[in-house]
Design an enzyme around this catalytic site. Structure first.
Site, PDB file in Angstrom:
ATOM      1  N   ASP A   1       8.557 -19.645 -36.184  1.00  0.00           N
ATOM      2  CA  ASP A   1       7.700 -18.672 -36.861  1.00  0.00           C
ATOM      3  C   ASP A   1       6.216 -18.839 -36.550  1.00  0.00           C
ATOM      4  O   ASP A   1       5.361 -18.398 -37.309  1.00  0.00           O
ATOM      5  CB  ASP A   1       7.911 -18.752 -38.376  1.00  0.00           C
ATOM      6  CG  ASP A   1       9.281 -18.249 -38.790  1.00  0.00           C
ATOM      7  OD1 ASP A   1       9.657 -17.166 -38.318  1.00  0.00           O
ATOM      8  OD2 ASP A   1       9.953 -18.928 -39.579  1.00  0.00           O
TER       9      ASP A   1
ATOM     10  N   ASP B   1      14.410 -11.454 -35.799  1.00  0.00           N
ATOM     11  CA  ASP B   1      13.026 -11.648 -36.246  1.00  0.00           C
ATOM     12  C   ASP B   1      12.172 -12.310 -35.170  1.00  0.00           C
ATOM     13  O   ASP B   1      10.948 -12.098 -35.108  1.00  0.00           O
ATOM     14  CB  ASP B   1      12.965 -12.535 -37.491  1.00  0.00           C
ATOM     15  CG  ASP B   1      14.046 -12.286 -38.518  1.00  0.00           C
ATOM     16  OD1 ASP B   1      15.183 -11.976 -38.116  1.00  0.00           O
ATOM     17  OD2 ASP B   1      13.779 -12.446 -39.714  1.00  0.00           O
TER      18      ASP B   1
END
Length: 395
Positions: free
Chosen positions: A120, A180
């Site tokens: 992330d 994602d």
């Protein structure tokens, strides 16, 4: 007086909006979206954004059931979004108060630049330092971005052709890659732009190609997770971890794909990535279960009554559409993005609880775990703000 000036500067951002949200929204026709009222109800949202001090470990992510802010540490995947919201507020208004606060919050994310235990990095670093560098051209921000890209690159497996997503649930997944992760490729592309080292570019491009090959079904919807064998690159399994079922279409996952492939086309100019974005777009907007107000349910295939919406998916989609419309030369995409933003600024979707800085409500974080369901989510606000700026540029 200073507060009044700040409020005036932000009025255009939420023009014709009101602050009466609360009940789960009814399905409404886009052409009959509730007429919004004055901006007076938004003053609390604006004021509270500036009053929330930058404190390590308190990055606003959502609201608890008791109405208190759910604050998280910088290691959380959402830590970069609130600094990003503030950078966007400064960009929109030019008011130094937002810039100063954005700088304070951004500095608190820097310790993540060497955190190799997460994919992330783009969400955390690009949304905070990336926007900061784009706006201020502070070389320190650029240095942090480059180091963060180096860290992210350590998760790339050339046999698989992807950067690894999660490290947890090792008893279930061997080398999981989630849709994602498309969003984190921008940091790698930017690292090549900054340094001239094509390694980052090739990693990002290869990841996009591999994901396009294995993540999508024949109808152009995507699974959430594809698990690979890190030794051979073979696919071990496919799941929709945060969706209604493995074969269902989790709404935010479709939005991540739409945004991700649009962004990849921006950096590569390769037609196949634009075509993939257009296929995802068609899947979303041709889907019979997309509500008439264009704010999707949390999963396109959830058959239950009373299922929640996901405003975060709508915000990501709207922002992506403004960019995709230019590449696809399709004005209908702009109309749809405009309709989404108009709806999100209506009384049905604006956050109205006091003492927090969130703008929108009715997002769904993790429905299968009954976590962050029908609440404000900071990344919904981030992409909403980004969409507003992109809309402003087009107008």
């Amino acid at each position: 007086m200073n507060r009044i000036l700040i409020l005036c500067g932000l009025i255009g951002m939420w023009m014709s909006a009101c602050n009466q949200g609360g009940a789960q929204p009814e399905e409404t026709d886009v052409e009959s979206t509730p007429v919004t009222v004055s901006d007076s109800g938004l003053s609390a949202r604006i004021t509270n954004m500036l009053d929330y001090p930058a404190i390590a470990g308190s990055f606003p992510r959502s609201l608890e059931s008791n109405g208190e802010i759910r604050g998280v540490a910088s290691r959380d995947w959402t830590s970069g979004f609130y600094p990003g919201v503030l950078w966007y507020a400064y960009e929109y208004t030019g008011n130094e108060a937002y810039k100063n606060l954005a700088q304070e919050w951004t500095a608190l994310v820097e310790d993540q630049k060497t955190n190799a235990g997460t994919h992330d990095m783009g969400f955390k670093i690009n949304c905070s330092f990336g926007n900061g560098y784009r706006i201020t051209e502070d070389p320190k921000y650029r240095e942090v971005m480059i180091e963060s890209a180096k860290t992210l690159s350590t998760r790339f497996n050339p046999v698989v052709g992807c950067t690894r997503s999660w490290d947890f649930n090792k008893d279930i997944w061997t080398f999981p890659v989630i849709i994602d992760n498309m969003m984190n490729l921008e940091l790698l592309f930017l690292a090549t732009t900054f340094t001239g080292d094509s390694t980052y570019y090739e990693m990002a491009r290869t990841h996009a190609i591999t994901t396009m090959r294995h993540h999508f079904r024949e109808d152009n919807s995507s699974w959430h997770v594809v698990d690979y064998d890190p030794q051979t690159g073979a696919v071990r399994g496919k799941q929709t971890h945060q969706g209604y079922s493995d074969e269902s279409s989790w709404a935010r996952g479709q939005a991540w794909g739409l945004y991700g492939y649009t962004m990849v086309y921006r950096f590569t100019g390769e037609a196949r990535f634009l075509e993939q974005a257009q296929k995802i777009y068609s899947y979303i907007f041709d889907h019979p279960n997309l509500p008439e107000d264009l704010i999707p349910y949390w999963d396109f295939n959830d058959p239950t009554a009373g299922k929640p919406r996901d405003v975060s998916a709508a915000s990501v989609t709207a922002s992506a559409l403004y960019e995709l419309s230019a590449y696809a030369a399709d004005p209908k995409m702009i109309e749809q993005a405009d309709a989404i933003l108009e709806t999100l600024q209506s009384d049905a979707y604006l956050e109205d609880r006091p003492n927090n800085m969130f703008i929108l409500t009715h997002s769904t974080g993790n429905m299968p775990k009954d976590d962050e369901v029908d609440v404000p989510l900071i990344y919904a606000d981030y992409y909403f703000m980004e969409a507003l700026l992109r809309q402003k540029e087009l107008k």
